[in-house]
Design an enzyme around this catalytic site. Structure first.
Site, mmCIF file in Angstrom:
data_model
loop_
_atom_site.group_PDB
_atom_site.id
_atom_site.type_symbol
_atom_site.label_atom_id
_atom_site.label_comp_id
_atom_site.label_asym_id
_atom_site.label_seq_id
_atom_site.Cartn_x
_atom_site.Cartn_y
_atom_site.Cartn_z
ATOM 1 N N TYR A 1 -1.799 35.028 -10.596
ATOM 2 C CA TYR A 1 -2.936 35.625 -11.280
ATOM 3 C C TYR A 1 -2.461 36.729 -12.220
ATOM 4 O O TYR A 1 -1.523 37.460 -11.914
ATOM 5 C CB TYR A 1 -3.918 36.252 -10.286
ATOM 6 C CG TYR A 1 -4.759 35.254 -9.546
ATOM 7 C CD1 TYR A 1 -5.882 34.691 -10.136
ATOM 8 C CD2 TYR A 1 -4.427 34.867 -8.255
ATOM 9 C CE1 TYR A 1 -6.660 33.770 -9.461
ATOM 10 C CE2 TYR A 1 -5.196 33.939 -7.560
ATOM 11 C CZ TYR A 1 -6.312 33.401 -8.174
ATOM 12 O OH TYR A 1 -7.081 32.485 -7.506
ATOM 13 N N TYR B 1 -0.747 28.647 -4.300
ATOM 14 C CA TYR B 1 0.094 29.829 -4.106
ATOM 15 C C TYR B 1 0.176 30.218 -2.635
ATOM 16 O O TYR B 1 -0.715 29.915 -1.842
ATOM 17 C CB TYR B 1 -0.381 31.013 -4.953
ATOM 18 C CG TYR B 1 -1.820 31.446 -4.773
ATOM 19 C CD1 TYR B 1 -2.185 32.327 -3.759
ATOM 20 C CD2 TYR B 1 -2.814 30.993 -5.644
ATOM 21 C CE1 TYR B 1 -3.493 32.748 -3.607
ATOM 22 C CE2 TYR B 1 -4.125 31.411 -5.505
ATOM 23 C CZ TYR B 1 -4.462 32.282 -4.484
ATOM 24 O OH TYR B 1 -5.759 32.688 -4.351
ATOM 25 N N ARG C 1 -2.693 28.842 -0.306
ATOM 26 C CA ARG C 1 -4.004 28.493 -0.816
ATOM 27 C C ARG C 1 -3.825 27.291 -1.714
ATOM 28 O O ARG C 1 -2.960 27.275 -2.590
ATOM 29 C CB ARG C 1 -4.612 29.638 -1.642
ATOM 30 C CG ARG C 1 -4.962 30.871 -0.871
ATOM 31 C CD ARG C 1 -6.438 31.057 -0.515
ATOM 32 N NE ARG C 1 -7.319 29.924 -0.549
ATOM 33 C CZ ARG C 1 -8.428 29.870 -1.284
ATOM 34 N NH1 ARG C 1 -8.764 30.871 -2.054
ATOM 35 N NH2 ARG C 1 -9.203 28.811 -1.236
ATOM 36 N N HIS D 1 -7.279 25.944 -6.721
ATOM 37 C CA HIS D 1 -8.720 26.197 -6.728
ATOM 38 C C HIS D 1 -9.090 27.056 -7.928
ATOM 39 O O HIS D 1 -8.240 27.739 -8.500
ATOM 40 C CB HIS D 1 -9.153 26.904 -5.438
ATOM 41 C CG HIS D 1 -8.496 28.247 -5.262
ATOM 42 N ND1 HIS D 1 -7.224 28.371 -4.750
ATOM 43 C CD2 HIS D 1 -8.900 29.501 -5.560
ATOM 44 C CE1 HIS D 1 -6.889 29.657 -4.728
ATOM 45 N NE2 HIS D 1 -7.884 30.364 -5.225
ATOM 46 N N HIS E 1 -12.038 29.916 -9.023
ATOM 47 C CA HIS E 1 -13.134 30.773 -8.565
ATOM 48 C C HIS E 1 -14.253 30.760 -9.603
ATOM 49 O O HIS E 1 -13.992 30.810 -10.807
ATOM 50 C CB HIS E 1 -12.666 32.213 -8.399
ATOM 51 C CG HIS E 1 -11.605 32.396 -7.361
ATOM 52 N ND1 HIS E 1 -11.886 32.747 -6.055
ATOM 53 C CD2 HIS E 1 -10.259 32.277 -7.420
ATOM 54 C CE1 HIS E 1 -10.755 32.846 -5.365
ATOM 55 N NE2 HIS E 1 -9.744 32.568 -6.173
HETATM 56 FE FE FE2 Z 1 -7.688 32.410 -5.646
#
Ligand code: FE2
Length: 226
Positions: free
Chosen positions: A99, A138, A148, A151, A153
């Site tokens: 991110y 990640y 995770r 995906h 958000h």
């Molecule tokens: Fe996330």
């Protein structure tokens, strides 16, 4: 984690869940308010053109690294009626699973051409469309080896209600052990984007993600902030 998840002893092992759990008694929101999701967008928050294209930071800058994808869908209530003017805010990791955020300490590669933030408003039919880069999975908790899956958000803002959900990808090897997916149980399917071939030339894959707000059988949402 919600109370039910805690009672059942299942769900996220994420150590930030406690920090996000309310410490004070919840206020009872009147039934009429809870049942309604009444989107409206004021001029002040309306996205500008191009904010739904996350594949580039600006139109005249290079495309981000990775696979460009399209996500489309309709936001409706349980009766199938379109929810117009819903502000959808989108964020996802880059192709490496990183991110662009100060709290991402993974050390994974950043892409200077990808911010991973976008906005779009549903139209008269409740329809939305945006473009982004297919995110990478990640390692969210290196201490316990918890990944995770890929995906995206999405936050839906309607009136005083904010709903947050995630779109998953079919077949991801990490799906089955994802804490939120476990909470969804047999309703997980509805949070998976259904793949299709997009018409736009430079977009590799399309994913259909219809969202149902309210009613007895809604899309899985993480939280409601009123
Ligand atoms: Fe996330």
């Amino acid at each position: 984690m919600n109370k039910q998840g805690r009672l059942l002893g299942i769900g996220p092992t994420d150590n930030t869940s406690d920090q996000r759990t309310p410490r004070q008694r919840l206020r009872l929101i009147p039934e009429a308010a809870r049942a309604s999701f009444t989107p409206y967008i004021s001029a002040g928050v309306a996205p500008t053109a191009g904010e739904n294209d996350m594949t580039r930071i600006a139109p005249d800058l290079p495309q981000a690294s990775g696979v460009p994808i399209e996500v489309t869908g309709r936001v409706t209530n349980e009766l199938g009626q379109p929810q117009r003017g819903v502000l959808i805010e989108i964020w996802n990791a880059n192709r490496f699973g990183r991110y662009t955020h100060i709290e991402d300490n993974s050390g994974l590669e950043l892409d200077p051409n990808f911010l991973g933030l976008g906005r779009v408003v549903t139209d008269e039919d409740g329809f939305y469309r945006y473009w982004t880069i297919r995110p990478g999975a990640y390692l969210a908790r290196p201490d316990i080896g918890r990944w995770r899956p890929k995906h995206i958000h999405m936050s839906l803002l309607g009136g005083g209600t904010r709903l947050i959900t995630q779109m998953y990808f079919a077949g991801d090897e990490h799906n089955d052990r994802d804490p939120m997916r476990i909470l969804m149980a047999d309703k997980f399917e509805r949070n998976i984007g259904k793949e299709y071939s997009p018409e736009t030339d430079d977009i590799e894959n399309g994913y259909r993600f219809d969202i149902v707000v309210g009613g007895t059988n809604p899309t899985f949402f993480e939280q409601r902030i009123c």
